[in-house]
Design a protein around this motif. Structure first.
Motif: not given
Length: 252
Positions: A224-234
């Motif tokens: 979750v915390v290593t996704r690119p800036g434009h990605v949010n895992i809800n």
């Protein structure tokens, strides 16, 4: 300069595993919990094995005065918190609603809901000013399914899921990511705490099942915390292979 993560309930289970995982990623960590000796032990492990800095804060998240006092002790150089892991939480008892303890209900509400909200509100102030940050709230399958003997615990985790969704909406304009992680059975101190230290009852929860480990949840948080800036895992709902939901578990 290393980023900073604050992890509540870091002295065992998911909180400890997540702290170790974030340390491997190079995060300086603020670790909180009620057991000071465990905080110090974890601090020593982290600093000896990783090139990071560690700040310990010992307090009970149920006590707002103690929580505020602890947060006010955070030095200036630690105040730019990039990630908040709201992990502190518990279940107390499994009695049915007509026979449950008010004290245990209050303990769960004060820890799982009130404590999470109070601490989050203080950390969010800095995140909104910087227009950056990520909040990960540890919920549960109990926040999705309600089961016998779990009325108030389930209610508290339903609240966590609702709060997470509300945070996501309210903080959208500040570029703050918000995620809920909802595990099924995880073999930690959770059941031992729930059953007041009764090891037999705790062991029976996982009988015939290979449960998740704390590291399994930490791995999902790492994703979750290593996704690119434009990605949010809800949301993440993560279960043992033998568990479909709160009602259906295949035991060998």
């Amino acid at each position: 300069m290393n980023k900073i993560a604050l992890i509540t309930g870091a002295t065992s289970g998911i909180g400890e595993a997540t702290t170790l995982t974030l340390a491997k990623l190079g995060y300086n960590t603020i670790i909180t919990g009620r057991r000071e000796e465990r905080l110090i032990k974890l601090k020593n492990t982290l600093e000896n094995n990783h090139k990071i800095k560690v700040l310990t804060l010992c307090f009970d998240i149920r006590n707002q005065e103690d929580t505020m006092a602890a947060l006010q002790k955070i030095p200036v150089e630690w105040q730019k918190i990039d990630i908040l892991i709201n992990n502190a939480g518990l279940a107390a008892g499994a009695e049915k609603v007509d026979d449950a303890s008010w004290d245990k209900w209050k303990q769960m509400i004060d820890t799982n809901i009130t404590g999470l909200l109070f601490l989050s509100k203080e950390i969010i102030k800095g995140m909104t000013e910087r227009k950056n940050g990520h909040i990960v709230n540890i919920s549960s399958i109990a926040g999705i399914n309600v089961y016998e003997g779990g009325s108030v615990y389930c209610a508290s985790k339903h609240a966590v899921n609702a709060i997470t969704q509300g945070m996501r909406i309210d903080l959208l304009k500040y570029n703050i990511k918000v995620t809920s992680v909802s595990p099924g059975m995880v073999d930690t101190e959770f059941s031992l705490v729930r059953f007041d230290g009764d090891q037999d009852k705790a062991d029976n929860v996982y009988k015939g099942v290979v449960p998740l480990s704390a590291q399994d949840i930490a791995d999902s948080i790492e994703f979750v915390v290593t996704r690119p800036g434009h990605v949010n895992i809800n949301d993440i709902l993560i279960m043992p292979a033998q568990q479909a939901n709160a009602y259906y578990t295949h035991r060998e």
